[in-house]
Motif scaffolding. Structure first.
Motif, PDB file in Angstrom:
ATOM      1  N   ASN A 453      45.154  57.509  53.820  1.00  0.00           N
ATOM      2  CA  ASN A 453      45.701  56.275  53.247  1.00  0.00           C
ATOM      3  C   ASN A 453      47.159  56.557  52.880  1.00  0.00           C
ATOM      4  N   PRO A 454      47.999  56.758  53.909  1.00  0.00           N
ATOM      5  CA  PRO A 454      49.349  57.252  53.627  1.00  0.00           C
ATOM      6  C   PRO A 454      50.316  56.179  53.103  1.00  0.00           C
ATOM      7  N   ALA A 455      51.434  56.637  52.569  1.00  0.00           N
ATOM      8  CA  ALA A 455      52.513  55.751  52.131  1.00  0.00           C
ATOM      9  C   ALA A 455      53.112  55.112  53.392  1.00  0.00           C
ATOM     10  N   PRO A 456      53.734  53.958  53.343  1.00  0.00           N
ATOM     11  CA  PRO A 456      54.058  53.207  52.123  1.00  0.00           C
ATOM     12  C   PRO A 456      52.989  52.173  51.736  1.00  0.00           C
ATOM     13  N   LEU A 457      51.997  51.943  52.613  1.00  0.00           N
ATOM     14  CA  LEU A 457      51.067  50.842  52.327  1.00  0.00           C
ATOM     15  C   LEU A 457      49.997  51.243  51.313  1.00  0.00           C
ATOM     16  N   ASN A 458      49.878  52.554  51.081  1.00  0.00           N
ATOM     17  CA  ASN A 458      48.780  53.032  50.236  1.00  0.00           C
ATOM     18  C   ASN A 458      48.736  52.378  48.859  1.00  0.00           C
ATOM     19  N   SER A 459      49.924  52.143  48.271  1.00  0.00           N
ATOM     20  CA  SER A 459      49.887  51.673  46.886  1.00  0.00           C
ATOM     21  C   SER A 459      49.361  50.223  46.798  1.00  0.00           C
ATOM     22  N   PHE A 460      49.731  49.359  47.778  1.00  0.00           N
ATOM     23  CA  PHE A 460      49.187  47.977  47.727  1.00  0.00           C
ATOM     24  C   PHE A 460      47.679  48.003  47.926  1.00  0.00           C
ATOM     25  N   ILE A 461      47.271  48.831  48.885  1.00  0.00           N
ATOM     26  CA  ILE A 461      45.843  48.865  49.215  1.00  0.00           C
ATOM     27  C   ILE A 461      45.049  49.389  48.025  1.00  0.00           C
ATOM     28  N   ALA A 462      45.566  50.466  47.439  1.00  0.00           N
ATOM     29  CA  ALA A 462      44.863  51.042  46.290  1.00  0.00           C
ATOM     30  C   ALA A 462      44.820  50.042  45.145  1.00  0.00           C
ATOM     31  N   LYS A 463      45.925  49.333  44.946  1.00  0.00           N
ATOM     32  CA  LYS A 463      45.975  48.349  43.864  1.00  0.00           C
ATOM     33  C   LYS A 463      44.899  47.279  44.101  1.00  0.00           C
ATOM     34  N   ALA A 464      44.817  46.804  45.340  1.00  0.00           N
ATOM     35  CA  ALA A 464      43.831  45.753  45.657  1.00  0.00           C
ATOM     36  C   ALA A 464      42.412  46.285  45.452  1.00  0.00           C
ATOM     37  N   CYS A 465      42.171  47.512  45.896  1.00  0.00           N
ATOM     38  CA  CYS A 465      40.825  48.073  45.755  1.00  0.00           C
ATOM     39  C   CYS A 465      40.484  48.265  44.285  1.00  0.00           C
ATOM     40  N   LEU A 466      41.431  48.832  43.537  1.00  0.00           N
ATOM     41  CA  LEU A 466      41.139  49.101  42.122  1.00  0.00           C
ATOM     42  C   LEU A 466      40.895  47.796  41.368  1.00  0.00           C
ATOM     43  N   ARG A 467      41.697  46.792  41.719  1.00  0.00           N
ATOM     44  CA  ARG A 467      41.522  45.487  41.081  1.00  0.00           C
ATOM     45  C   ARG A 467      40.094  44.982  41.354  1.00  0.00           C
ATOM     46  N   ALA A 468      39.651  45.139  42.583  1.00  0.00           N
ATOM     47  CA  ALA A 468      38.318  44.645  42.961  1.00  0.00           C
ATOM     48  C   ALA A 468      37.221  45.475  42.292  1.00  0.00           C
ATOM     49  N   TRP A 469      37.407  46.786  42.274  1.00  0.00           N
ATOM     50  CA  TRP A 469      36.347  47.645  41.734  1.00  0.00           C
ATOM     51  C   TRP A 469      36.204  47.481  40.226  1.00  0.00           C
ATOM     52  N   GLU A 470      37.329  47.095  39.585  1.00  0.00           N
ATOM     53  CA  GLU A 470      37.258  46.905  38.138  1.00  0.00           C
ATOM     54  C   GLU A 470      36.351  45.737  37.777  1.00  0.00           C
ATOM     55  N   ARG A 471      36.285  44.752  38.653  1.00  0.00           N
ATOM     56  CA  ARG A 471      35.405  43.610  38.380  1.00  0.00           C
ATOM     57  C   ARG A 471      34.006  43.986  38.830  1.00  0.00           C
ATOM     58  N   LYS A 472      33.368  44.787  37.972  1.00  0.00           N
ATOM     59  CA  LYS A 472      32.123  45.431  38.396  1.00  0.00           C
ATOM     60  C   LYS A 472      31.033  44.448  38.803  1.00  0.00           C
ATOM     61  N   GLU A 473      30.982  43.294  38.159  1.00  0.00           N
ATOM     62  CA  GLU A 473      29.817  42.433  38.421  1.00  0.00           C
ATOM     63  C   GLU A 473      29.942  41.674  39.737  1.00  0.00           C
ATOM     64  N   GLY A 474      30.914  41.978  40.525  1.00  0.00           N
ATOM     65  CA  GLY A 474      30.975  41.320  41.826  1.00  0.00           C
ATOM     66  C   GLY A 474      32.092  40.297  41.874  1.00  0.00           C
ATOM     67  N   SER A 475      32.080  39.519  42.923  1.00  0.00           N
ATOM     68  CA  SER A 475      33.198  38.634  43.187  1.00  0.00           C
ATOM     69  C   SER A 475      33.424  37.616  42.078  1.00  0.00           C
ATOM     70  N   ARG A 476      34.672  37.568  41.620  1.00  0.00           N
ATOM     71  CA  ARG A 476      35.018  36.511  40.673  1.00  0.00           C
ATOM     72  C   ARG A 476      36.073  35.621  41.293  1.00  0.00           C
ATOM     73  N   ASP A 477      36.128  35.701  42.600  1.00  0.00           N
ATOM     74  CA  ASP A 477      37.098  34.875  43.294  1.00  0.00           C
ATOM     75  C   ASP A 477      36.782  33.412  42.987  1.00  0.00           C
ATOM     76  N   PRO A 478      37.828  32.584  42.744  1.00  0.00           N
ATOM     77  CA  PRO A 478      37.545  31.196  42.381  1.00  0.00           C
ATOM     78  C   PRO A 478      36.715  30.469  43.443  1.00  0.00           C
ATOM     79  N   ARG A 479      36.881  30.900  44.726  1.00  0.00           N
ATOM     80  CA  ARG A 479      36.036  30.247  45.746  1.00  0.00           C
ATOM     81  C   ARG A 479      34.623  30.774  45.611  1.00  0.00           C
ATOM     82  N   LYS A 480      33.708  29.889  45.355  1.00  0.00           N
ATOM     83  CA  LYS A 480      32.329  30.313  45.099  1.00  0.00           C
ATOM     84  C   LYS A 480      31.673  30.849  46.355  1.00  0.00           C
ATOM     85  N   TRP A 481      30.752  31.769  46.132  1.00  0.00           N
ATOM     86  CA  TRP A 481      29.934  32.232  47.236  1.00  0.00           C
ATOM     87  C   TRP A 481      28.980  31.133  47.651  1.00  0.00           C
TER      88      TRP A 481
END
Ligand code: B12
Ligand code: SF4
Length: 540
Positions: A453-481
């Motif tokens: 997961n090399p630079a320079p894209l690594n930081s955006f990707i990691a940020k997106a993943c960490l943001r998602a993983w922090e929401r442990k209970e699953g998708s909180r995207d406004p668009r409903k499943w």
């Protein structure tokens, strides 16, 4: 030699299909050879040495065959918490999170090294306490890391890369191994052999009553997913993949009648209902259509009400195959889309067109497929750009629109660099990896490199993943499943790799992709705004 003890080295519980095939093969050729299978995964850590000691004392084997399936603990996918810890350690902006992740990472490293040390200690136990027994070793993990592992094993241990049937037979018969992929250490010298023509699989079938008699622990697998191999070899060239190295590029087929006989025996005698085609690739190309079709037709004809899965090239699914797959009980599938950019896919030599992959999904949907699809993405592969990342997000949306959002679970599955792959070779040439590096030696720097997961894209990707993983209970995207995640069963159902279920349950991959889209689009609009300030109006 008159007796063989097979020892399946501990890993996460999975049916030890490799040793069952080996024992069966030897029994057909040498019915007088006594055999026993011992699966160490089924014992707690502290009891494993005595389990070996007891079995060897009682059984008195002339040959002890260790089978080493898995080593990897730093899995490059989000079903495994080690990826989350690694990302937090390298990329989290909150220093507290980094500290917590570093402790968790240290614990995992400790477990990783202890696991390898323990697995190596078992051949040493045999070498010391049962010195007359010949030791052999093989299996997926051994094949992947043979050069490193052979150095750590007792001298005289015969290591075999890839399939082991012929090699074990030759050792029993006292024949030369020159035409086998063996590896052997004599002092500091390593000797290796080249496989001649690989064995044909036309006679490979399992005698289940015999197997049951030599594998008393089989009961632990009643109700579990049973592995069945229908072919060996994969003709493709996917840059990151080790499977052709393990199984060879030439595809060898087992006759469909024998494959289904295996399934039917497990179905009727053990009550097995879930099966996994352990082939590197179930549909290896158009040439495989007749075999795949016949296998599925026979499952139907024999009225075997099973759920099955395996690695399947969705791009090769035809409308007819899709119907047969669904009618014969296909369960959840893992589809390695890898990227939504054809340029990235071509660069990795994936050998399929995205359009064909979508077609395959369409045919499955039309055939009434009701399973889940894990859509594996290896973001930040070589040639990745911000644009191609957005194409990956789009590709998820396309697949979700075909199969239904409630069925499609994107999973971040970073490229793990493995020895003896084209990717490893390229990265060595580019200087990303240094020659002579030890792929088993994990340090914070090497883990960062090997989870590609090399630079320079690594930081955006990691940020997106960490943001998602922090929401442990699953998708909180406004668009409903459209489907209900609460319906996700606690047990993994037909899907055999339970670790991936973590990714499905949270559906964090979807969140990660959508977060990534948000991050990239907001970056784009900032860049556009900045450039428009100084731009001529006609160019806006
Ligand atoms: C199918 C498969 C799966 C399926 C298994 C489904 C099931 N119910 O069985 C699923 C998807 C669940 C899976 C999961 C994982 N897998 Co997997 N899997 C495979 C695959 C494609 C085939 C394995 C197989 O069953 N082959 C068929 C049988 C008949 O072959 P075999 O067991 O290898 O045995 C033959 C030879 O190895 C040899 N042999 C075996 N033992 C011995 C012993 C002696 C003495 C001798 C001489 C020969 C010998 O002879 C046997 C017969 O020819 C291999 C890749 C490959 N192409 O081999 C990866 C592979 C084994 N998996 C691997 C890994 C890492 C995993 C995971 C840990 C991944 C993860 N991080 O989550 C998980 C967890 C597994 C678990 N323990 O639960 C790695 C192991 C190497 C490593 N890095 O450690 C492999 C090699 C893939 C890779 N990365 O290259 N896997
Ligand atoms: S990723 Fe699949 S298709 Fe590609 S080489 Fe590996 S096994 Fe074959």
């Amino acid at each position: 030699m008159e007796s063989i003890l097979y020892i399946f080295l501990p890993c996460k519980k999975v049916y030890p299909i490799g040793v069952t095939y080996l024992a069966d093969f030897i029994h057909r050729r040498k019915p007088d050879v006594r055999q026993r299978i011992l699966d160490l995964s089924l014992f707690p850590d502290a009891q494993r040495s005595s389990a070996i000691r007891d079995a060897a004392t009682e059984f008195k084997p002339d040959l002890v065959c260790f089978s080493w399936r898995d080593i990897q603990i730093f899995s490059p996918h989000e079903g495994d918490s080690s990826l989350e810890h690694a990302f937090n350690f390298y990329f989290a902006s909150n220093p507290l999170k980094r500290i917590v992740a570093s402790f968790a990472g240290l614990q995992q490293l400790y477990r990783y090294y202890s696991h390898i040390r323990a697995a190596l200690s078992y051949p040493w136990l045999i070498a010391k306490e049962f010195p007359k027994a010949q030791i052999m070793i093989g299996g997926g993990a051994f094949t992947a890391f043979a050069d490193q592992l052979i150095q750590k094993l007792p001298e005289g241990t015969v290591g075999i890369l890839g399939e082991g049937e012929d090699a074990i037979l030759k050792v029993i018969e006292g024949q030369s191994l020159e035409n086998e992929r063996y590896i052997l250490r004599e002092g500091k010298t390593i000797r290796k052999g080249q496989q001649g023509s690989p064995a044909l699989l036309d006679a490979l079938t399992v005698d289940l009553p015999y197997l049951t008699s030599i594998f008393p622990q089989y009961q632990e697998y009643l109700g579990e997913s049973i592995g069945v191999q229908s072919k060996r070899g994969c003709p493709y060239d996917c840059a990151f993949c080790l499977y052709p190295y393990i199984e060879g590029k030439r595809v060898r087929y087992r006759p469909p009648s024998m494959v289904v006989k295996d399934i039917s025996q497990h179905y009727h005698q053990w009550g097995a209902r879930r099966f996994w085609f352990t082939d590197a690739q179930f549909i290896t190309g158009k040439e495989a259509y007749p075999q795949c079709t016949e296998i599925l037709e026979r499952i139907l004809a024999e009225k075997l009400e099973i759920e099955w899965s395996g690695y399947i090239r969705t791009s090769l699914i035809t409308p007819e195959l899709a119907k047969l797959m669904v009618r014969s009980g296909v369960g959840d599938l893992e589809v390695a889309i890898t990227s939504g950019s054809q340029v990235v896919l071509n660069n990795l030599h994936m050998g399929f067109k995205l359009e064909r992959l979508y077609d395959g999904c369409r045919y499955l949907a039309e055939a009434g497929f009701k399973g889940k699809v894990i859509l594996n993405y290896s973001l930040n592969s070589p040639k990745e750009t911000e644009e191609s990342l957005l194409q990956s997000v789009e590709s998820y949306k396309v697949v979700a629109s075909i199969l239904g959002e409630e069925r499609v679970f994107p999973l971040m599955f970073f490229l793990g660099i493995q020895p003896n792959t084209d990717l490893e070779q390229r990265l060595l040439e580019e200087g990303y990896l240094s020659a002579g590096y030890n792929p088993l030696m994990l340090t914070p720097t090497s883990i960062k490199k090997l989870l590609y997961n090399p630079a320079p894209l690594n930081s955006f990707i990691a940020k997106a993943c960490l943001r998602a993983w922090e929401r442990k209970e699953g998708s909180r995207d406004p668009r409903k499943w459209t489907g209900s995640l609460s319906q996700t069963p606690k047990e993994s159902g037909p899907y055999a790799d339970k670790s991936l279920i973590r990714g499905i349950e949270g559906n964090s991959g979807r969140d990660a992709l959508l977060s990534l889209e948000e991050i990239l689009r907001s970056r784009k609009s900032i860049v556009n705004r900045q450039s428009s300030v100084g731009a001529e109006p006609s160019k806006i």
